[in-house]
Write a protein that holds these residues in place. Structure first.
Motif, PDB file in Angstrom:
ATOM      1  N   MET A 105       5.250 -30.326  58.310  1.00 48.40           N
ATOM      2  CA  MET A 105       6.605 -30.250  57.825  1.00 48.40           C
ATOM      3  C   MET A 105       6.614 -29.417  56.538  1.00 48.40           C
ATOM      4  SD  MET A 105       8.989 -33.334  56.471  1.00 48.40           S
ATOM      5  CE  MET A 105      10.437 -33.337  57.484  1.00 48.40           C
ATOM      6  N   ILE A 106       7.592 -28.545  56.415  1.00 47.35           N
ATOM      7  CA  ILE A 106       7.717 -27.696  55.228  1.00 47.35           C
ATOM      8  C   ILE A 106       8.290 -28.510  54.071  1.00 47.35           C
ATOM      9  CG2 ILE A 106       8.897 -25.700  54.224  1.00 47.35           C
ATOM     10  CD1 ILE A 106       8.712 -24.363  56.960  1.00 47.35           C
ATOM     11  N   ALA A 107       7.593 -28.462  52.933  1.00 50.87           N
ATOM     12  CA  ALA A 107       8.022 -29.185  51.735  1.00 50.87           C
ATOM     13  C   ALA A 107       8.711 -28.269  50.735  1.00 50.87           C
ATOM     14  CB  ALA A 107       6.829 -29.867  51.084  1.00 50.87           C
ATOM     15  N   GLY A 108       8.453 -26.970  50.836  1.00 50.16           N
ATOM     16  CA  GLY A 108       9.069 -26.034  49.903  1.00 50.16           C
ATOM     17  C   GLY A 108       8.706 -24.597  50.215  1.00 50.16           C
ATOM     18  N   ILE A 109       9.601 -23.696  49.854  1.00 48.64           N
ATOM     19  CA  ILE A 109       9.378 -22.265  50.050  1.00 48.64           C
ATOM     20  C   ILE A 109       9.724 -21.559  48.733  1.00 48.64           C
ATOM     21  CG2 ILE A 109      10.098 -20.182  51.294  1.00 48.64           C
ATOM     22  CD1 ILE A 109      10.884 -22.002  53.637  1.00 48.64           C
ATOM     23  N   GLY A 110       8.873 -20.637  48.349  1.00 48.44           N
ATOM     24  CA  GLY A 110       9.124 -19.870  47.134  1.00 48.44           C
ATOM     25  C   GLY A 110       8.843 -18.401  47.374  1.00 48.44           C
ATOM     26  N   LEU A 111       9.584 -17.549  46.707  1.00 52.50           N
ATOM     27  CA  LEU A 111       9.438 -16.106  46.853  1.00 52.50           C
ATOM     28  C   LEU A 111       9.605 -15.480  45.471  1.00 52.50           C
ATOM     29  CD1 LEU A 111       9.360 -13.598  48.795  1.00 52.50           C
ATOM     30  CD2 LEU A 111      11.848 -13.747  48.844  1.00 52.50           C
ATOM     31  N   ASP A 112       8.781 -14.478  45.162  1.00 53.05           N
ATOM     32  CA  ASP A 112       8.923 -13.778  43.889  1.00 53.05           C
ATOM     33  C   ASP A 112       8.532 -12.327  44.069  1.00 53.05           C
ATOM     34  OD1 ASP A 112       9.593 -14.314  40.992  1.00 53.05           O
ATOM     35  OD2 ASP A 112       7.711 -13.223  40.783  1.00 53.05           O
ATOM     36  N   ILE A 113       9.170 -11.466  43.304  1.00 55.64           N
ATOM     37  CA  ILE A 113       8.868 -10.036  43.303  1.00 55.64           C
ATOM     38  C   ILE A 113       8.863  -9.569  41.852  1.00 55.64           C
ATOM     39  CG2 ILE A 113      11.285  -9.400  43.614  1.00 55.64           C
ATOM     40  CD1 ILE A 113      10.278  -7.031  45.351  1.00 55.64           C
TER      41      ILE A 113
END
Length: 117
Positions: free
Chosen positions: A1-9
């Motif tokens: 199960m996905i607990a969190g998603i993060g993205l950065d540039i």
């Protein structure tokens, strides 16, 4: 199960300017083991590595839902490669359940983190 998603540039020029001022930025972002990897790279790869690790650590903090701060500091986060080259996330010395992907172009570095429960 996905607990969190993060993205950065992040723009490589921004990281280059910070790194050229002094080594304080680099020493704040990279762990001791990451610095050893950084030091082994040819000059043209060093900024890509530093920017990629910065983006990955920001993405991890976003996936945790805390952001970078007192509960999640740069020095607590480490991204080390497996023998295959696959990056693996560690937090406070323990392997994190999840995935990290780091990429870059000539102008930007980006990272995505997916945390599992």
């Amino acid at each position: 199960m996905i607990a969190g998603i993060g993205l950065d540039i992040v723009e490589l020029d921004r990281i280059t300017k910070l790194d050229e001022r002094s080594d304080k930025f680099r020493l704040r972002i990279l762990s001791t083991r990451e610095i050893l990897l950084y030091d082994m790279l040819p000059p043209h790869r060093k900024i890509e590595f530093l920017a990629g690790r910065f983006a990955a650590k920001e993405a991890f903090a976003k996936a945790r839902g805390t952001g970078i701060g007192k509960d999640c500091r740069f020095e607590q986060i480490e991204i080390l490669p497996e023998p295959s080259g696959k990056p693996v996330l560690y937090f406070d010395g323990g392997e994190v359940a999840g995935f990290v992907s780091i990429t870059h172009t000539r102008t930007v570095a980006a990272a995505q983190v997916v945390l599992e429960k």
